[in-house]
Design a protein around this motif. Sequence first.
Motif, mmCIF file in Angstrom:
data_model
loop_
_atom_site.group_PDB
_atom_site.id
_atom_site.type_symbol
_atom_site.label_atom_id
_atom_site.label_comp_id
_atom_site.label_asym_id
_atom_site.label_seq_id
_atom_site.Cartn_x
_atom_site.Cartn_y
_atom_site.Cartn_z
ATOM 1 N N ILE A 1 5.144 -6.214 -0.873
ATOM 2 C CA ILE A 1 5.007 -6.047 -2.158
ATOM 3 C C ILE A 1 5.272 -7.573 -2.654
ATOM 4 N N ASN A 2 6.199 -7.969 -2.518
ATOM 5 C CA ASN A 2 6.736 -9.260 -3.000
ATOM 6 C C ASN A 2 5.986 -10.497 -2.528
ATOM 7 N N GLY B 1 7.557 -0.812 -3.875
ATOM 8 C CA GLY B 1 7.839 -0.651 -2.298
ATOM 9 C C GLY B 1 8.464 0.657 -1.785
ATOM 10 N N SER C 1 8.900 -4.898 -7.614
ATOM 11 C CA SER C 1 8.509 -4.933 -6.034
ATOM 12 C C SER C 1 9.391 -3.703 -5.294
ATOM 13 N N ILE D 1 8.702 -3.303 0.842
ATOM 14 C CA ILE D 1 9.161 -4.067 -0.218
ATOM 15 C C ILE D 1 8.901 -5.668 -0.176
ATOM 16 N N MET E 1 2.968 -10.156 -4.747
ATOM 17 C CA MET E 1 3.060 -10.473 -5.971
ATOM 18 C C MET E 1 3.130 -12.036 -6.124
ATOM 19 N N THR F 1 8.019 -16.703 -6.834
ATOM 20 C CA THR F 1 6.999 -16.192 -7.657
ATOM 21 C C THR F 1 7.001 -16.464 -9.093
#
Length: 274
Positions: A255-256, A237, A233, A252, A259, A211
């Motif tokens: 969320i990653n 999360g 994250s 989690i 992102m 990311t």
Amino acid sequence: MIEIIQQMFAYNFIVRALIVGALIALCSSLLGVSLVLKRYAMIGDGLSHIGFGALAFATAMNWAPLEVTVPVVILAAFLLLRLSDSSKIKGDAAIAMISTGALAIGILIASVTTGMNTDINNYLFGSILAMSGKDLVLSVVLSLLVLILFVIFYNKIFAVTFDETFAQATGTKTGLYNMLIAFLTAITIVLGMRIMGALLISSLVIFPPLTAMRICKSFKSVILCSACIAIFSVFVGIVSSFILSTPTGASIVVINVIMFVIFACIGLTKKVVN
């Protein structure tokens, strides 16, 4: 939202999960940059499967799970490095061979002895409820050890990450520092399995660096950005898992993923503008 967060901190298991989660996210994101750049990112997945096999065996024998698993996974990490140096078995093949074998052994041990009970499922899929006070202390100590060693040997890790051949030519003991990276990764993977589970812990190693690389170019900026993304994250999360009653590890990872999509869009926008 503030009231919900205050309510969360009233539970000890949430506080333990946030502390350990932040430390694990920080460690995994820092090491993940080197692993991704060295095209060895899937070592996290392989070591987590090996860790599950060791945890299943320790549970069946009524031994302390973490105390047994940490040295086993460290030895496995060194073995993977040796196998990857072999001309006959390359890194990805070595990881696949050892990790799938260890996972299969772990499942067999669990089914024959204790069965696929709650403890085993927690190690497979992760659970913040599984984090005890003793685990918290051990996780904090080992996480700090990982961070301290990473900072001390930052320059050497940078050297073997970008140009291992040149580093070796200048007198750097590349084998030693590759083993150090494997050692630190093994500790991080084992500690993170409590929250993320064996099947999802590798996402903390892979997603934050990838990311950060969407918009950052230098090694240092990628490391700093990756660390921030990982901690954010994990926090979001765990909060979303508490609010929505969803599995922590999966929350989690989602969320990653979000992102990554956001940063990828920002990176594409920058290219179009330039």
